[in-house]
Design an enzyme around this catalytic site. Sequence first.
Site, PDB file in Angstrom:
ATOM      1  N   GLY A 123      54.609 -47.009  56.303  1.00  0.00           N
ATOM      2  CA  GLY A 123      54.421 -48.563  56.127  1.00  0.00           C
ATOM      3  C   GLY A 123      53.735 -49.334  54.920  1.00  0.00           C
ATOM      4  O   GLY A 123      53.534 -50.073  55.137  1.00  0.00           O
ATOM      5  N   ALA A 124      53.091 -48.663  53.927  1.00  0.00           N
ATOM      6  CA  ALA A 124      51.684 -48.599  52.856  1.00  0.00           C
ATOM      7  C   ALA A 124      52.706 -49.801  52.195  1.00  0.00           C
ATOM      8  O   ALA A 124      51.688 -50.114  50.926  1.00  0.00           O
ATOM      9  CB  ALA A 124      50.906 -47.618  52.484  1.00  0.00           C
ATOM     10  N   HIS A 132      57.591 -50.557  57.818  1.00  0.00           N
ATOM     11  CA  HIS A 132      58.260 -49.939  56.673  1.00  0.00           C
ATOM     12  C   HIS A 132      59.438 -51.342  55.555  1.00  0.00           C
ATOM     13  O   HIS A 132      59.447 -51.890  56.055  1.00  0.00           O
ATOM     14  CB  HIS A 132      59.287 -49.338  56.983  1.00  0.00           C
ATOM     15  CG  HIS A 132      58.984 -48.438  57.752  1.00  0.00           C
ATOM     16  ND1 HIS A 132      59.276 -47.736  59.159  1.00  0.00           N
ATOM     17  CD2 HIS A 132      58.230 -47.239  57.463  1.00  0.00           C
ATOM     18  CE1 HIS A 132      58.462 -46.933  59.344  1.00  0.00           C
ATOM     19  NE2 HIS A 132      57.918 -46.271  58.792  1.00  0.00           N
ATOM     20  N   GLU A 139      55.159 -39.804  65.918  1.00  0.00           N
ATOM     21  CA  GLU A 139      54.712 -41.609  66.291  1.00  0.00           C
ATOM     22  C   GLU A 139      54.199 -41.693  67.957  1.00  0.00           C
ATOM     23  O   GLU A 139      55.783 -41.233  68.348  1.00  0.00           O
ATOM     24  CB  GLU A 139      56.136 -42.094  65.461  1.00  0.00           C
ATOM     25  CG  GLU A 139      55.473 -43.250  65.291  1.00  0.00           C
ATOM     26  CD  GLU A 139      56.535 -43.994  64.538  1.00  0.00           C
ATOM     27  OE1 GLU A 139      57.079 -45.453  64.747  1.00  0.00           O
ATOM     28  OE2 GLU A 139      57.228 -43.783  62.992  1.00  0.00           O
ATOM     29  N   ASN A 177      51.585 -42.756  53.051  1.00  0.00           N
ATOM     30  CA  ASN A 177      52.706 -43.564  52.597  1.00  0.00           C
ATOM     31  C   ASN A 177      53.525 -44.352  51.957  1.00  0.00           C
ATOM     32  O   ASN A 177      53.190 -45.101  51.908  1.00  0.00           O
ATOM     33  CB  ASN A 177      54.117 -43.168  54.344  1.00  0.00           C
ATOM     34  CG  ASN A 177      54.328 -42.082  55.188  1.00  0.00           C
ATOM     35  OD1 ASN A 177      52.661 -41.006  54.922  1.00  0.00           O
ATOM     36  ND2 ASN A 177      55.047 -42.101  56.123  1.00  0.00           N
ATOM     37  N   ASP A 218      59.504 -36.427  56.891  1.00  0.00           N
ATOM     38  CA  ASP A 218      59.677 -37.659  57.033  1.00  0.00           C
ATOM     39  C   ASP A 218      59.973 -38.682  58.279  1.00  0.00           C
ATOM     40  O   ASP A 218      61.980 -38.478  58.361  1.00  0.00           O
ATOM     41  CB  ASP A 218      59.039 -39.027  56.115  1.00  0.00           C
ATOM     42  CG  ASP A 218      58.321 -40.942  56.568  1.00  0.00           C
ATOM     43  OD1 ASP A 218      58.277 -40.494  56.976  1.00  0.00           O
ATOM     44  OD2 ASP A 218      58.990 -41.453  55.969  1.00  0.00           O
TER      45      ASP A 218
END
Length: 298
Positions: free
Chosen positions: A209-210, A180, A134, A230, A82
Site C-alpha cells: 500500500g505504498a 491498499h 503477511e 509495492n 502478490d
Amino acid sequence: MSLVSTKQLLEDAYQNHYAIGAFGAHNLEIMKAIIAGAEEMGSPVILQTTPGTIKYVGIEYMKAMAESAAKQAKVPVALHLDHGDSFDIVMKCLRAGYTSVMIDGSHLALEDNIALVKKVTEVAHLLDVPVEAELGTIGGVEDDLVVNEEEVVYTDPKMAEFFVKQTGIDSFAPAFGTAHGMYKKEPNLQFDLLKEINERVACPIVMHGASGIADDAVQKALDYGVSKVNFSTELKLIYAKELRQYFSEHSEEDDPRKYFVPGTEAVKALVKEKITVLQSKSKGLRYDYNNHTQSSIR
C-alpha cells in the site's frame, strides 16, 4: 537473462538499506513501461501480479510476457505473485515459473495462517522460490477484498517473530499503518512498531500500500528493514488519466498504437520517480548475469 529470484535481490537491499520496487503489471503496455523505467535507472525490478490480474491476463500469457521482457532487459527482473489467496493459486504460479510468491493467510486465525504459509514454503523452497507472507491486517482494497479502517489489526512484534520462525518465509509483510488503494487522509504510519518488528524478524520487510505515501515516509521505512515496496494504484490512476486526456483531445482516434503511448510514458516516468525514492538506482548494474547473484562489489 531469464527471470530471477527475489531472494538475492531483497537480501542485498535489506543489507544495504534500499528497496526494490514491486510494480503492479496489469497488461503488456504497463509491463513494458515498468521495464523501460527500471532499465533507464539501472534498477532491479519486480513485476507483480495479483490473482485478479492473473485471471484477467491468463497465467501463461503473463509468464510468457514477463519471460520475454526479462530476456531483453538490461536489469534483473523478477515475477511475483502478490496476495496469493489459496494454496492452489500459488501452486499454479510455481508450475508456470513464477520466481517469487506471496501466500496471504492474514485473514485466518494465527494457527491456520502458519499452517498454510508453512505448507507453501515447504513446496516453494524445493523449487528455490522465495515466499512472502503477511501477519496483521492491511486495510484498503486489493482485488475484490475490502478491509475497512476499523477492521485493521496492527502486527504484534512478538507474534511476527514467532510467525517468521515457524513458517521459514523469506520476506515479511507487516501491518503498520499502510493501506491498499489511495489514501483519503494522511496515513498514520507506526514507525516505532516497524522498528521493533525489524529487530525481531531479521529478514527483508515488505511495505504494501505504498501508493500515495509521502516520499520521505517511504525513505524512513528503509531504515527499518523495508526492502520491497509495492506500487499499483498510482500506476493505474496515471495510466487511466492519460487515456482519458488523450481521448478528450483525439475523440476519433481508434489506433491503440497511438492512444496507449501517453499512458505508457507516464507510467515509465512514475516508475523512475519511485526508483529514485527507493534508492535502487544503478543497483541492478552490479548483478552477475552468469551466476544470477549479486556481485560483492559495492
